[in-house]
Scaffold this motif. Structure first.
Motif, PDB file in Angstrom:
ATOM      1  N   MET A  29       0.779  -1.114   0.106  1.00 44.02           N
ATOM      2  CA  MET A  29      -0.153  -0.097  -0.159  1.00 44.02           C
ATOM      3  C   MET A  29       0.780   1.253  -0.121  1.00 44.02           C
ATOM      4  O   MET A  29       0.368   2.337  -0.128  1.00 44.02           O
ATOM      5  N   THR A  30       2.247   0.990   0.225  1.00 43.67           N
ATOM      6  CA  THR A  30       3.081   2.213   0.281  1.00 43.67           C
ATOM      7  C   THR A  30       4.266   2.167  -0.695  1.00 43.67           C
ATOM      8  O   THR A  30       4.860   1.129  -0.926  1.00 43.67           O
ATOM      9  N   ASN A  31       4.352   3.423  -1.414  1.00 45.22           N
ATOM     10  CA  ASN A  31       5.750   3.381  -2.478  1.00 45.22           C
ATOM     11  C   ASN A  31       6.244   4.721  -2.196  1.00 45.22           C
ATOM     12  O   ASN A  31       5.673   5.634  -2.310  1.00 45.22           O
ATOM     13  N   ILE A  32       7.465   4.469  -1.790  1.00 48.39           N
ATOM     14  CA  ILE A  32       8.327   5.850  -1.545  1.00 48.39           C
ATOM     15  C   ILE A  32       9.384   5.852  -2.599  1.00 48.39           C
ATOM     16  O   ILE A  32      10.057   5.037  -3.115  1.00 48.39           O
ATOM     17  N   LYS A  33       9.636   7.254  -3.090  1.00 49.40           N
ATOM     18  CA  LYS A  33      10.199   7.669  -4.244  1.00 49.40           C
ATOM     19  C   LYS A  33      11.229   8.566  -3.842  1.00 49.40           C
ATOM     20  O   LYS A  33      10.647   9.519  -3.206  1.00 49.40           O
ATOM     21  N   LYS A  34      12.551   8.480  -4.100  1.00 48.04           N
ATOM     22  CA  LYS A  34      13.408   9.695  -3.790  1.00 48.04           C
ATOM     23  C   LYS A  34      13.476  10.722  -4.864  1.00 48.04           C
ATOM     24  O   LYS A  34      13.512  10.237  -6.115  1.00 48.04           O
ATOM     25  N   LEU A  35      13.260  11.984  -4.437  1.00 46.24           N
ATOM     26  CA  LEU A  35      13.269  13.022  -5.575  1.00 46.24           C
ATOM     27  C   LEU A  35      14.656  13.685  -5.647  1.00 46.24           C
ATOM     28  O   LEU A  35      14.745  14.502  -6.560  1.00 46.24           O
ATOM     29  N   GLY A  36      15.163  13.514  -4.864  1.00 45.71           N
ATOM     30  CA  GLY A  36      16.788  14.084  -4.445  1.00 45.71           C
ATOM     31  C   GLY A  36      17.513  13.547  -3.190  1.00 45.71           C
ATOM     32  O   GLY A  36      16.834  12.759  -2.657  1.00 45.71           O
ATOM     33  N   ASP A  37      18.358  14.388  -2.886  1.00 49.18           N
ATOM     34  CA  ASP A  37      19.036  14.026  -1.486  1.00 49.18           C
ATOM     35  C   ASP A  37      18.082  14.118  -0.365  1.00 49.18           C
ATOM     36  O   ASP A  37      18.301  13.658   0.674  1.00 49.18           O
ATOM     37  N   SER A  38      17.277  15.260  -0.550  1.00 49.66           N
ATOM     38  CA  SER A  38      16.581  15.731   0.776  1.00 49.66           C
ATOM     39  C   SER A  38      15.013  15.801   0.378  1.00 49.66           C
ATOM     40  O   SER A  38      14.193  16.420   1.225  1.00 49.66           O
ATOM     41  N   GLN A  39      14.745  15.133  -0.569  1.00 50.93           N
ATOM     42  CA  GLN A  39      13.016  15.115  -0.871  1.00 50.93           C
ATOM     43  C   GLN A  39      12.522  13.766  -1.097  1.00 50.93           C
ATOM     44  O   GLN A  39      13.202  12.867  -2.124  1.00 50.93           O
ATOM     45  N   ILE A  40      11.426  13.405  -0.696  1.00 48.49           N
ATOM     46  CA  ILE A  40      10.887  12.168  -1.150  1.00 48.49           C
ATOM     47  C   ILE A  40       9.287  12.249  -1.416  1.00 48.49           C
ATOM     48  O   ILE A  40       8.805  13.257  -0.849  1.00 48.49           O
ATOM     49  N   GLU A  41       8.845  11.374  -2.106  1.00 54.27           N
ATOM     50  CA  GLU A  41       7.219  11.363  -2.645  1.00 54.27           C
ATOM     51  C   GLU A  41       6.817  10.270  -2.084  1.00 54.27           C
ATOM     52  O   GLU A  41       7.414   8.838  -2.442  1.00 54.27           O
ATOM     53  N   ILE A  42       5.892   9.885  -1.408  1.00 56.89           N
ATOM     54  CA  ILE A  42       5.059   8.651  -0.870  1.00 56.89           C
ATOM     55  C   ILE A  42       3.754   8.542  -1.439  1.00 56.89           C
ATOM     56  O   ILE A  42       2.929   9.516  -1.265  1.00 56.89           O
ATOM     57  N   GLU A  43       3.588   7.493  -2.009  1.00 59.67           N
ATOM     58  CA  GLU A  43       2.164   7.272  -2.542  1.00 59.67           C
ATOM     59  C   GLU A  43       1.787   6.123  -1.817  1.00 59.67           C
ATOM     60  O   GLU A  43       2.247   4.989  -1.458  1.00 59.67           O
ATOM     61  N   CYS A  44       0.535   6.208  -1.003  1.00 60.52           N
ATOM     62  CA  CYS A  44      -0.216   5.268  -0.327  1.00 60.52           C
ATOM     63  C   CYS A  44      -1.604   5.427  -0.150  1.00 60.52           C
ATOM     64  O   CYS A  44      -2.064   6.181  -0.419  1.00 60.52           O
ATOM     65  N   GLU A  45      -2.243   4.166   0.474  1.00 62.38           N
ATOM     66  CA  GLU A  45      -3.657   4.146   0.690  1.00 62.38           C
ATOM     67  C   GLU A  45      -3.978   3.937   2.149  1.00 62.38           C
ATOM     68  O   GLU A  45      -3.313   3.135   2.745  1.00 62.38           O
ATOM     69  N   VAL A  46      -5.074   4.614   2.426  1.00 58.78           N
ATOM     70  CA  VAL A  46      -5.700   4.144   3.759  1.00 58.78           C
ATOM     71  C   VAL A  46      -6.698   3.146   3.153  1.00 58.78           C
ATOM     72  O   VAL A  46      -7.525   3.408   2.634  1.00 58.78           O
ATOM     73  N   PRO A  47      -6.879   1.772   3.819  1.00 59.00           N
ATOM     74  CA  PRO A  47      -7.886   0.898   3.390  1.00 59.00           C
ATOM     75  C   PRO A  47      -9.271   1.311   3.543  1.00 59.00           C
ATOM     76  O   PRO A  47      -9.448   2.340   4.380  1.00 59.00           O
TER      77      PRO A  47
END
Length: 199
Positions: A23-41
């Protein structure tokens, strides 16, 4: 049987409040930024919807009903599904964010940016979160540095006679009594040379 297993997983997820990897996908956007895609069931989001609806029920006033006693159906008609869903999403996010930080070991700094990608009653709540995180700190190989420092040969400093004479003159001015006592000037010169070489 598969349906029963799926229900079991959903119930465990709701009770334990665990964020499952699928349910969770974490992607690095650089050294100090991340993007999280997730779902609440969906079942967990329904719980937040009911909490939000209960909150509105406490506030809504309609003729013929005391405050807090308006039926939920009439509350929904009064405030609308969209407002309750937005309020439920806020509650879900407040609950989800600390768990994400803890379980995914995210060292976030500052305020994250939340974007709702899916919002409908009876469905999972879809979220995209952008967050600033502490940049990774790479420690130097201190053992290697220590080994190099210890194995390095100390080159002797070149100390001139003029430097020694200058130092002795300064000592004579600062402590004349010491030299009156007949202390060996040659020994003093050797001590000064060693001291200057060490520096």
């Amino acid at each position: 049987r598969k349906e029963a297993e799926a229900k079991h997983i959903r119930s465990r997820r709701l009770k334990g409040g665990t964020i499952y990897k699928n349910m969770t996908n974490i992607k690095k956007l650089g050294d100090s930024q991340i993007e999280i895609e997730c779902e609440v069931p969906a079942d967990e989001f329904d719980r937040f919807f009911n909490l939000a609806l209960k909150d509105f029920k406490e506030k809504v006033e309609l003729p013929g009903f005391r405050k807090g006693t308006v039926p939920e159906r009439m509350v929904l008609e009064k405030v609308g599904d969209a407002l309750v869903l937005e309020s439920a999403a806020e509650l879900a996010i407040k609950n989800l964010w600390p768990r994400l930080l803890r379980e995914e070991k995210i060292e976030a700094i500052g305020r994250p940016e939340f974007n709702i990608t899916k919002l409908a009653k009876g469905n999972p709540l879809g979220l995209k979160i952008k967050a600033t995180v502490l940049p990774p700190i790479e420690l130097a190989d201190y053992k290697k540095i220590a080994k190099e420092a210890n194995s390095a040969k100390n080159e002797a400093a070149d100390v001139s006679d003029a430097e020694i004479a200058e130092t002795i003159e300064m000592l004579k001015k600062n402590n004349p009594a010491y030299f009156k006592e007949g202390n060996d000037e040659e020994k003093m010169k050797d001590a000064i040379r060693q001291n200057l070489e060490f520096e």
